[in-house]
Design a protein around this motif. Sequence first.
Motif, PDB file in Angstrom:
ATOM      1  N   PRO A 143       0.807  -1.231   0.000  1.00 46.46           N
ATOM      2  CA  PRO A 143       0.000   0.000   0.000  1.00 46.46           C
ATOM      3  C   PRO A 143       0.835   1.273   0.000  1.00 46.46           C
ATOM      4  CG  PRO A 143      -0.136  -1.143   2.113  1.00 46.46           C
ATOM      5  CD  PRO A 143       0.505  -2.086   1.157  1.00 46.46           C
ATOM      6  N   TYR A 144       2.031   1.227   0.610  1.00 46.50           N
ATOM      7  CA  TYR A 144       2.896   2.405   0.583  1.00 46.50           C
ATOM      8  C   TYR A 144       3.386   2.694  -0.837  1.00 46.50           C
ATOM      9  CZ  TYR A 144       3.117   2.244   5.701  1.00 46.50           C
ATOM     10  OH  TYR A 144       2.797   2.262   7.039  1.00 46.50           O
ATOM     11  N   VAL A 145       3.711   1.632  -1.566  1.00 38.49           N
ATOM     12  CA  VAL A 145       4.179   1.804  -2.942  1.00 38.49           C
ATOM     13  C   VAL A 145       3.038   2.308  -3.823  1.00 38.49           C
ATOM     14  CG1 VAL A 145       5.111   0.622  -4.970  1.00 38.49           C
ATOM     15  CG2 VAL A 145       5.976   0.065  -2.686  1.00 38.49           C
ATOM     16  N   THR A 146       1.850   1.744  -3.635  1.00 38.86           N
ATOM     17  CA  THR A 146       0.684   2.203  -4.397  1.00 38.86           C
ATOM     18  C   THR A 146       0.419   3.678  -4.136  1.00 38.86           C
ATOM     19  OG1 THR A 146      -0.311  -0.002  -4.289  1.00 38.86           O
ATOM     20  CG2 THR A 146      -1.778   1.839  -4.806  1.00 38.86           C
ATOM     21  N   ALA A 147       0.467   4.070  -2.862  1.00 34.98           N
ATOM     22  CA  ALA A 147       0.226   5.467  -2.505  1.00 34.98           C
ATOM     23  C   ALA A 147       1.323   6.372  -3.058  1.00 34.98           C
ATOM     24  CB  ALA A 147       0.144   5.606  -0.986  1.00 34.98           C
ATOM     25  N   ARG A 166      12.760   8.157   5.232  1.00 37.26           N
ATOM     26  CA  ARG A 166      13.146   8.201   3.822  1.00 37.26           C
ATOM     27  C   ARG A 166      13.891   6.935   3.398  1.00 37.26           C
ATOM     28  NH1 ARG A 166      17.127   9.308   0.298  1.00 37.26           N
ATOM     29  NH2 ARG A 166      16.710  10.694  -1.488  1.00 37.26           N
ATOM     30  N   CYS A 167      14.838   6.480   4.206  1.00 38.26           N
ATOM     31  CA  CYS A 167      15.621   5.291   3.848  1.00 38.26           C
ATOM     32  C   CYS A 167      14.744   4.040   3.807  1.00 38.26           C
ATOM     33  CB  CYS A 167      16.775   5.104   4.828  1.00 38.26           C
ATOM     34  SG  CYS A 167      18.052   6.372   4.695  1.00 38.26           S
ATOM     35  N   TYR A 168      13.859   3.916   4.804  1.00 38.30           N
ATOM     36  CA  TYR A 168      12.962   2.757   4.830  1.00 38.30           C
ATOM     37  C   TYR A 168      12.037   2.773   3.613  1.00 38.30           C
ATOM     38  CZ  TYR A 168       9.156  -0.354   6.188  1.00 38.30           C
ATOM     39  OH  TYR A 168       8.207  -1.343   6.196  1.00 38.30           O
ATOM     40  N   PHE A 169      11.477   3.949   3.305  1.00 37.08           N
ATOM     41  CA  PHE A 169      10.591   4.065   2.145  1.00 37.08           C
ATOM     42  C   PHE A 169      11.319   3.669   0.862  1.00 37.08           C
ATOM     43  CE2 PHE A 169       9.565   7.048  -1.389  1.00 37.08           C
ATOM     44  CZ  PHE A 169       8.427   6.391  -1.837  1.00 37.08           C
ATOM     45  N   SER A 170      12.544   4.152   0.682  1.00 38.07           N
ATOM     46  CA  SER A 170      13.306   3.835  -0.531  1.00 38.07           C
ATOM     47  C   SER A 170      13.573   2.341  -0.638  1.00 38.07           C
ATOM     48  CB  SER A 170      14.628   4.610  -0.541  1.00 38.07           C
ATOM     49  OG  SER A 170      14.400   6.001  -0.617  1.00 38.07           O
ATOM     50  N   THR A 171      13.854   1.702   0.501  1.00 39.27           N
ATOM     51  CA  THR A 171      14.111   0.261   0.510  1.00 39.27           C
ATOM     52  C   THR A 171      12.864  -0.520   0.102  1.00 39.27           C
ATOM     53  OG1 THR A 171      15.789   0.481   2.242  1.00 39.27           O
ATOM     54  CG2 THR A 171      14.799  -1.696   1.941  1.00 39.27           C
ATOM     55  N   VAL A 172      11.716  -0.155   0.672  1.00 36.63           N
ATOM     56  CA  VAL A 172      10.459  -0.834   0.353  1.00 36.63           C
ATOM     57  C   VAL A 172      10.102  -0.627  -1.118  1.00 36.63           C
ATOM     58  CG1 VAL A 172       7.968  -0.827   0.772  1.00 36.63           C
ATOM     59  CG2 VAL A 172       9.558  -0.732   2.695  1.00 36.63           C
ATOM     60  N   PHE A 173      10.249   0.591  -1.592  1.00 35.00           N
ATOM     61  CA  PHE A 173       9.885   0.903  -2.978  1.00 35.00           C
ATOM     62  C   PHE A 173      10.751   0.106  -3.949  1.00 35.00           C
ATOM     63  CE2 PHE A 173       9.483   3.237  -6.894  1.00 35.00           C
ATOM     64  CZ  PHE A 173       8.190   3.759  -6.871  1.00 35.00           C
ATOM     65  N   ARG A 174      12.059   0.064  -3.704  1.00 35.21           N
ATOM     66  CA  ARG A 174      12.957  -0.672  -4.594  1.00 35.21           C
ATOM     67  C   ARG A 174      12.658  -2.167  -4.554  1.00 35.21           C
ATOM     68  NH1 ARG A 174      17.740   0.004  -7.229  1.00 35.21           N
ATOM     69  NH2 ARG A 174      18.069   2.116  -6.443  1.00 35.21           N
ATOM     70  N   ARG A 175      12.368  -2.694  -3.371  1.00 34.81           N
ATOM     71  CA  ARG A 175      12.071  -4.122  -3.250  1.00 34.81           C
ATOM     72  C   ARG A 175      10.822  -4.497  -4.045  1.00 34.81           C
ATOM     73  NH1 ARG A 175      11.465  -4.771   2.279  1.00 34.81           N
ATOM     74  NH2 ARG A 175       9.210  -4.519   2.086  1.00 34.81           N
ATOM     75  N   THR A 187       9.388  -2.676  -6.648  1.00 37.80           N
ATOM     76  CA  THR A 187       9.356  -2.262  -8.059  1.00 37.80           C
ATOM     77  C   THR A 187      10.628  -2.562  -8.832  1.00 37.80           C
ATOM     78  OG1 THR A 187      10.220  -0.032  -7.630  1.00 37.80           O
ATOM     79  CG2 THR A 187       7.825  -0.356  -7.412  1.00 37.80           C
ATOM     80  N   GLY A 188      11.732  -2.810  -8.121  1.00 39.36           N
ATOM     81  CA  GLY A 188      12.998  -3.043  -8.806  1.00 39.36           C
ATOM     82  C   GLY A 188      13.722  -1.767  -9.184  1.00 39.36           C
ATOM     83  N   THR A 189      13.182  -0.621  -8.799  1.00 36.18           N
ATOM     84  CA  THR A 189      13.824   0.656  -9.102  1.00 36.18           C
ATOM     85  C   THR A 189      13.668   1.586  -7.906  1.00 36.18           C
ATOM     86  OG1 THR A 189      13.966   2.422 -10.754  1.00 36.18           O
ATOM     87  CG2 THR A 189      11.766   1.744 -10.096  1.00 36.18           C
ATOM     88  N   SER A 190      14.481   2.623  -7.841  1.00 36.32           N
ATOM     89  CA  SER A 190      14.402   3.561  -6.724  1.00 36.32           C
ATOM     90  C   SER A 190      13.272   4.557  -6.958  1.00 36.32           C
ATOM     91  CB  SER A 190      15.723   4.322  -6.584  1.00 36.32           C
ATOM     92  OG  SER A 190      15.890   5.224  -7.667  1.00 36.32           O
ATOM     93  N   PRO A 191      12.730   5.158  -5.886  1.00 35.68           N
ATOM     94  CA  PRO A 191      11.684   6.168  -6.081  1.00 35.68           C
ATOM     95  C   PRO A 191      12.184   7.367  -6.878  1.00 35.68           C
ATOM     96  CG  PRO A 191      12.361   6.042  -3.768  1.00 35.68           C
ATOM     97  CD  PRO A 191      12.963   4.876  -4.455  1.00 35.68           C
ATOM     98  N   LYS A 192      13.455   7.715  -6.726  1.00 36.81           N
ATOM     99  CA  LYS A 192      14.019   8.838  -7.490  1.00 36.81           C
ATOM    100  C   LYS A 192      14.012   8.525  -8.981  1.00 36.81           C
ATOM    101  CE  LYS A 192      18.139  11.754  -7.897  1.00 36.81           C
ATOM    102  NZ  LYS A 192      19.504  12.032  -7.360  1.00 36.81           N
ATOM    103  N   GLN A 193      14.413   7.303  -9.329  1.00 35.59           N
ATOM    104  CA  GLN A 193      14.429   6.909 -10.738  1.00 35.59           C
ATOM    105  C   GLN A 193      13.007   6.808 -11.286  1.00 35.59           C
ATOM    106  OE1 GLN A 193      16.556   3.271 -11.518  1.00 35.59           O
ATOM    107  NE2 GLN A 193      16.204   3.349 -13.718  1.00 35.59           N
ATOM    108  N   TYR A 194      12.096   6.293 -10.477  1.00 36.42           N
ATOM    109  CA  TYR A 194      10.701   6.180 -10.918  1.00 36.42           C
ATOM    110  C   TYR A 194      10.116   7.562 -11.186  1.00 36.42           C
ATOM    111  CZ  TYR A 194       5.794   4.803 -11.023  1.00 36.42           C
ATOM    112  OH  TYR A 194       4.485   4.609 -11.405  1.00 36.42           O
TER     113      TYR A 194
END
Length: 277
Positions: free
Chosen positions: A156-160, A186-195, A197-204
């Motif tokens: 749900p965090y990634v969807t949001a 921020r670090c936790y969010f980036s880790t979850v997002f990459r796990r 989606t396979g990409t970082s939130p910055k790259q996305y």
Amino acid sequence: MLCENYRFDDKRLPGLSPVWCGTEQCAPGFSVGFTRPYWMLHFVVSGKGTFSTGGVTYDVMPSQIFVVRPHRPHVYTADKTDPWHYIWLNFYCDTELPALLDADVITAPSLGSLFADCLDAAREEYGAREAITAGLWALFAALIRMQAAHGTRQNPYVTAAKRYIEENYAKPIRVSDIARTLNLDRCYFSTVFRRETGTSPKQYLAEVRMEHAAELLSAEGASVTSAARRAGYGDCMNFSRHFKAHFGVSPSRYREMIAKNEIDGGFPDKISERNER
């Protein structure tokens, strides 16, 4: 080598509009790498290959679909010993698509018959475009049923986060702003997002901005300055540098090529009629 390629007229219709349909038994190592302004779905009938997009490379097998989103750089390559045979459907779509198409690769053996039906329709002299449009809606309905049956749910965090990016990419947002909105470190969010989606939130975020910028330049004929501003870049030079790194040409050159009909959302040194596949 088996190859069939059917193109419909260039008129883009509101809602859902087919562009290409075809099938090919690829030669060993055959590779395609370019961008297009429309969606591309490839169903692998047999053989195998690799699909690279968003910094991730996937091994794609029979009964899998690899999904190419509009204006997103990608490369797909047939295996050298067991090259794939696939059916492809290319289309414009202005409506919301099934959530499963957020994935880069989908395993869906039951959908092969729908791709085959669309290919059969493309071979007809009359009514092909209408039949394929209906076939695409049937395909989307099947994907929605698959999602419901298997309970496919994204974190749900990634969807949001994705929703926040889509709604705010034109603003000067940063990863820290997204994490703060979700009440996450921020670090936790980036880790979850990459796990997930396979990409970082910055790259996305950068990819979303680039895709929207390309759409503004090609579909709306926006100026480079306007596209930069509306895609979230306050500095036009910074935007041009990122655009060229992402697509391989400057935004002004891209806009010029679109205006002269030199390309159809791709780049001439990478495109031939064969590359529509």
